[in-house]
Design a protein around this motif. Structure first.
Motif, PDB file in Angstrom:
ATOM      1  N   ILE A  50       0.934  -1.191   0.053  1.00 48.41           N
ATOM      2  CA  ILE A  50       0.004   0.030  -0.106  1.00 48.41           C
ATOM      3  C   ILE A  50       0.827   1.178  -0.065  1.00 48.41           C
ATOM      4  O   ILE A  50       0.711   2.091  -0.896  1.00 48.41           O
ATOM      5  CB  ILE A  50      -1.022  -0.046   1.252  1.00 48.41           C
ATOM      6  N   VAL A  51       1.990   1.336   0.924  1.00 46.53           N
ATOM      7  CA  VAL A  51       2.907   2.300   1.020  1.00 46.53           C
ATOM      8  C   VAL A  51       3.570   2.688  -0.508  1.00 46.53           C
ATOM      9  O   VAL A  51       3.680   3.764  -0.979  1.00 46.53           O
ATOM     10  CB  VAL A  51       3.786   2.374   2.179  1.00 46.53           C
ATOM     11  N   GLY A  52       3.888   1.565  -1.015  1.00 49.32           N
ATOM     12  CA  GLY A  52       4.761   1.504  -2.207  1.00 49.32           C
ATOM     13  C   GLY A  52       3.577   2.186  -3.297  1.00 49.32           C
ATOM     14  O   GLY A  52       4.360   2.792  -4.158  1.00 49.32           O
ATOM     15  N   ALA A  53       2.608   1.864  -3.478  1.00 46.95           N
ATOM     16  CA  ALA A  53       1.519   2.302  -4.203  1.00 46.95           C
ATOM     17  C   ALA A  53       1.201   3.742  -4.124  1.00 46.95           C
ATOM     18  O   ALA A  53       1.256   4.423  -5.166  1.00 46.95           O
ATOM     19  CB  ALA A  53       0.029   1.576  -4.474  1.00 46.95           C
ATOM     20  N   MET A  54       1.225   4.103  -3.021  1.00 45.05           N
ATOM     21  CA  MET A  54       0.992   5.565  -2.538  1.00 45.05           C
ATOM     22  C   MET A  54       2.475   6.401  -3.108  1.00 45.05           C
ATOM     23  O   MET A  54       2.123   7.335  -3.659  1.00 45.05           O
ATOM     24  CB  MET A  54       0.879   5.819  -1.348  1.00 45.05           C
ATOM     25  N   ALA A  55       3.430   6.013  -3.038  1.00 46.68           N
ATOM     26  CA  ALA A  55       4.728   6.496  -3.495  1.00 46.68           C
ATOM     27  C   ALA A  55       4.690   6.646  -4.976  1.00 46.68           C
ATOM     28  O   ALA A  55       5.308   7.582  -5.509  1.00 46.68           O
ATOM     29  CB  ALA A  55       5.800   5.684  -3.006  1.00 46.68           C
ATOM     30  N   VAL A  56       4.290   5.560  -5.732  1.00 47.07           N
ATOM     31  CA  VAL A  56       4.199   5.495  -7.370  1.00 47.07           C
ATOM     32  C   VAL A  56       3.190   6.551  -7.919  1.00 47.07           C
ATOM     33  O   VAL A  56       3.301   7.057  -8.862  1.00 47.07           O
ATOM     34  CB  VAL A  56       4.100   3.916  -7.786  1.00 47.07           C
ATOM     35  N   GLY A  57       2.132   6.790  -7.066  1.00 54.96           N
ATOM     36  CA  GLY A  57       1.023   7.331  -7.674  1.00 54.96           C
ATOM     37  C   GLY A  57       1.256   8.799  -7.957  1.00 54.96           C
ATOM     38  O   GLY A  57       1.985   9.629  -7.144  1.00 54.96           O
ATOM     39  N   PRO A  58       1.108   9.265  -9.203  1.00 54.70           N
ATOM     40  CA  PRO A  58       1.542  10.790  -9.541  1.00 54.70           C
ATOM     41  C   PRO A  58       0.225  11.729  -9.621  1.00 54.70           C
ATOM     42  O   PRO A  58       0.151  12.824 -10.125  1.00 54.70           O
ATOM     43  CB  PRO A  58       1.646  10.302 -11.165  1.00 54.70           C
ATOM     44  N   GLU A  59      -0.808  11.547  -8.810  1.00 55.95           N
ATOM     45  CA  GLU A  59      -1.993  12.157  -8.687  1.00 55.95           C
ATOM     46  C   GLU A  59      -1.944  13.467  -8.004  1.00 55.95           C
ATOM     47  O   GLU A  59      -2.745  14.509  -8.133  1.00 55.95           O
ATOM     48  CB  GLU A  59      -3.196  11.465  -8.076  1.00 55.95           C
ATOM     49  N   PHE A  60      -0.855  13.973  -7.035  1.00 52.46           N
ATOM     50  CA  PHE A  60      -0.634  15.045  -6.562  1.00 52.46           C
ATOM     51  C   PHE A  60      -0.178  16.177  -7.577  1.00 52.46           C
ATOM     52  O   PHE A  60      -0.542  17.280  -7.382  1.00 52.46           O
ATOM     53  CB  PHE A  60       0.429  15.200  -5.587  1.00 52.46           C
ATOM     54  N   VAL A  99       7.241  13.143  -1.161  1.00 54.53           N
ATOM     55  CA  VAL A  99       7.163  11.645  -1.043  1.00 54.53           C
ATOM     56  C   VAL A  99       6.531  11.469   0.321  1.00 54.53           C
ATOM     57  O   VAL A  99       5.414  10.448   0.328  1.00 54.53           O
ATOM     58  CB  VAL A  99       8.710  10.952  -0.975  1.00 54.53           C
ATOM     59  N   GLY A 100       6.907  12.118   1.197  1.00 56.67           N
ATOM     60  CA  GLY A 100       5.875  11.942   2.431  1.00 56.67           C
ATOM     61  C   GLY A 100       4.554  12.247   2.486  1.00 56.67           C
ATOM     62  O   GLY A 100       3.603  11.524   2.817  1.00 56.67           O
ATOM     63  N   VAL A 101       4.284  13.294   1.447  1.00 52.71           N
ATOM     64  CA  VAL A 101       2.928  13.620   1.170  1.00 52.71           C
ATOM     65  C   VAL A 101       2.187  12.597   0.479  1.00 52.71           C
ATOM     66  O   VAL A 101       1.058  12.133   0.829  1.00 52.71           O
ATOM     67  CB  VAL A 101       2.611  14.960   0.264  1.00 52.71           C
ATOM     68  N   ALA A 102       2.884  11.903  -0.398  1.00 57.16           N
ATOM     69  CA  ALA A 102       2.175  10.776  -1.248  1.00 57.16           C
ATOM     70  C   ALA A 102       1.656   9.601  -0.534  1.00 57.16           C
ATOM     71  O   ALA A 102       0.780   8.987  -0.612  1.00 57.16           O
ATOM     72  CB  ALA A 102       3.275  10.282  -2.490  1.00 57.16           C
ATOM     73  N   ILE A 103       2.772   9.381   0.705  1.00 54.21           N
ATOM     74  CA  ILE A 103       2.331   8.044   1.327  1.00 54.21           C
ATOM     75  C   ILE A 103       1.605   8.407   2.502  1.00 54.21           C
ATOM     76  O   ILE A 103       1.333   7.641   3.542  1.00 54.21           O
ATOM     77  CB  ILE A 103       3.441   7.334   1.776  1.00 54.21           C
ATOM     78  N   SER A 104       1.099   9.546   2.599  1.00 56.16           N
ATOM     79  CA  SER A 104       0.080  10.213   3.897  1.00 56.16           C
ATOM     80  C   SER A 104      -1.329  10.069   3.358  1.00 56.16           C
ATOM     81  O   SER A 104      -2.186  10.006   4.426  1.00 56.16           O
ATOM     82  CB  SER A 104       0.366  11.450   3.929  1.00 56.16           C
ATOM     83  N   VAL A 105      -1.795   9.958   2.133  1.00 56.21           N
ATOM     84  CA  VAL A 105      -3.203  10.080   1.755  1.00 56.21           C
ATOM     85  C   VAL A 105      -3.825   8.913   1.157  1.00 56.21           C
ATOM     86  O   VAL A 105      -2.945   8.161   0.316  1.00 56.21           O
ATOM     87  CB  VAL A 105      -3.288  11.391   0.924  1.00 56.21           C
TER      88      VAL A 105
END
Length: 320
Positions: free
Chosen positions: A141-151, A246-252
């Motif tokens: 789950i954390v890895g997927a959050m980091a990969v996502g470009p939605e921000f 990176v921290g933002v990506a794995i926070s939401v």
């Protein structure tokens, strides 16, 4: 410090030089007559403190230099110069607090474009998250959050709302809507294929998942985290501290929620699908609201600080 490389038509060079010279925080001014060939004109170069750059760029655009010539901005990683140090001291405010609106608009324009690469990253991130929710694996789950470009498009939407740029807002909204729709549709197909080969199962989705069941159970903490992440992400963009993203990506919980909704749809689990969709929308709204308000506050505070730092004439009126 930032380095500006400008191409100015010969009849505008003096105006460009005056704009640079009147800006507090500039130095190392160089003028090369007739040095440019395409477009033809004079090359003007200077260094400017980051906190003074936005005002200067605005003046240069008012002169039409972006239309008739060229404006290029580069970061200076190292500058050993007493004049540069003095320019930074004289410039109002702190460089880390300055917002370069032109740079932000350009960066979010690129990041909010619905491209093949953007779609590929979002689809892959959602599929990785699908594996994570089925296996109840927090690492995936954390890895997927980091990969996502939605921000990127989320930041573009915030910037568009503050700058009142309808084209950027539409581009960002399309990237979000089409991107997540495509990612969820393909992930649903992916989960069906994984089920067909025996790697996924409905019982895996519906049994107790202590590590990942929060994904489809939204609450106020989800919104609070989204708001905090939106503020942190916006600050990281405006202060050029991109490492914080990176921290933002794995926070939401955006990509994982989309993945859980897609897998649940494939198995006909309506409760999980709607719960995940609510989680996704809650996070998206929280980030956009927080990011927009953060930019608005930064804009107001920086403008006040810049006005206070303007020199005053003998009659007590602000100069400029």
């Amino acid at each position: 410090m930032l380095h500006l490389r400008l191409i100015a038509p010969a009849d505008r060079t003096e105006d460009v030089v005056r704009a640079i010279e009147k800006t507090v925080g500039t130095t190392h001014l160089v003028v090369l007559p007739d040095a440019a060939r395409n477009p033809p004109g004079d090359v003007v170069m200077c260094d400017v403190a980051r906190e003074a750059a936005d005002a200067l760029l605005g003046d240069l655009r008012e002169l039409g230099l972006d239309e008739t010539g060229s404006i290029a901005v580069e970061n200076i990683d190292l500058s050993l110069s007493r004049r540069a140090d003095k320019a930074e001291e004289e410039a109002p405010g702190e460089g880390a607090d300055a917002v370069l609106w032109e740079h932000l608009a350009d960066a979010t324009h690129e990041e909010s474009t619905l491209s093949v690469t953007y779609l590929a990253f979002l689809v892959l991130a959602t599929m990785i998250a699908a594996c994570g929710v089925v296996l109840d694996n927090a690492i995936l789950i954390v890895g997927a959050m980091a990969v996502g470009p939605e921000f990127g498009p989320l930041a573009g939407l915030c910037t568009a709302l503050v700058r009142r740029a309808p084209r950027l807002a539409a581009r960002s909204a399309i990237a979000l809507l089409v991107g997540f729709a495509a990612a969820m549709a393909l992930t649903t197909c992916f989960s069906v294929a994984m089920d067909a080969v025996g790697l996924f199962g409905k019982n895996m989705l519906e049994h107790a998942r202590p590590n990942t069941d929060f994904i489809w159970k939204p609450d106020m903490f989800s919104f609070v985290v989204a708001v905090l992440a939106g503020i942190a992400g916006t600050l990281s963009l405006t202060s050029a501290k991109s490492g914080a993203l990176v921290g933002v990506a794995i926070s939401v919980t955006t990509v994982p929620a989309a993945a859980n909704a897609a897998v649940a749809l494939g198995y006909g689990d309506i409760d999980q699908m709607w719960g995940s969709t609510e989680q996704l929308l809650l996070n998206l709204v929280g980030i956009v609201v927080a990011g927009t308000l953060t930019l608005m506050v930064q804009k107001v505070l920086w403008e006040r600080q810049r006005r206070r730092a303007l020199p005053r004439d003998p009659n007590g009126l602000s100069g400029g």
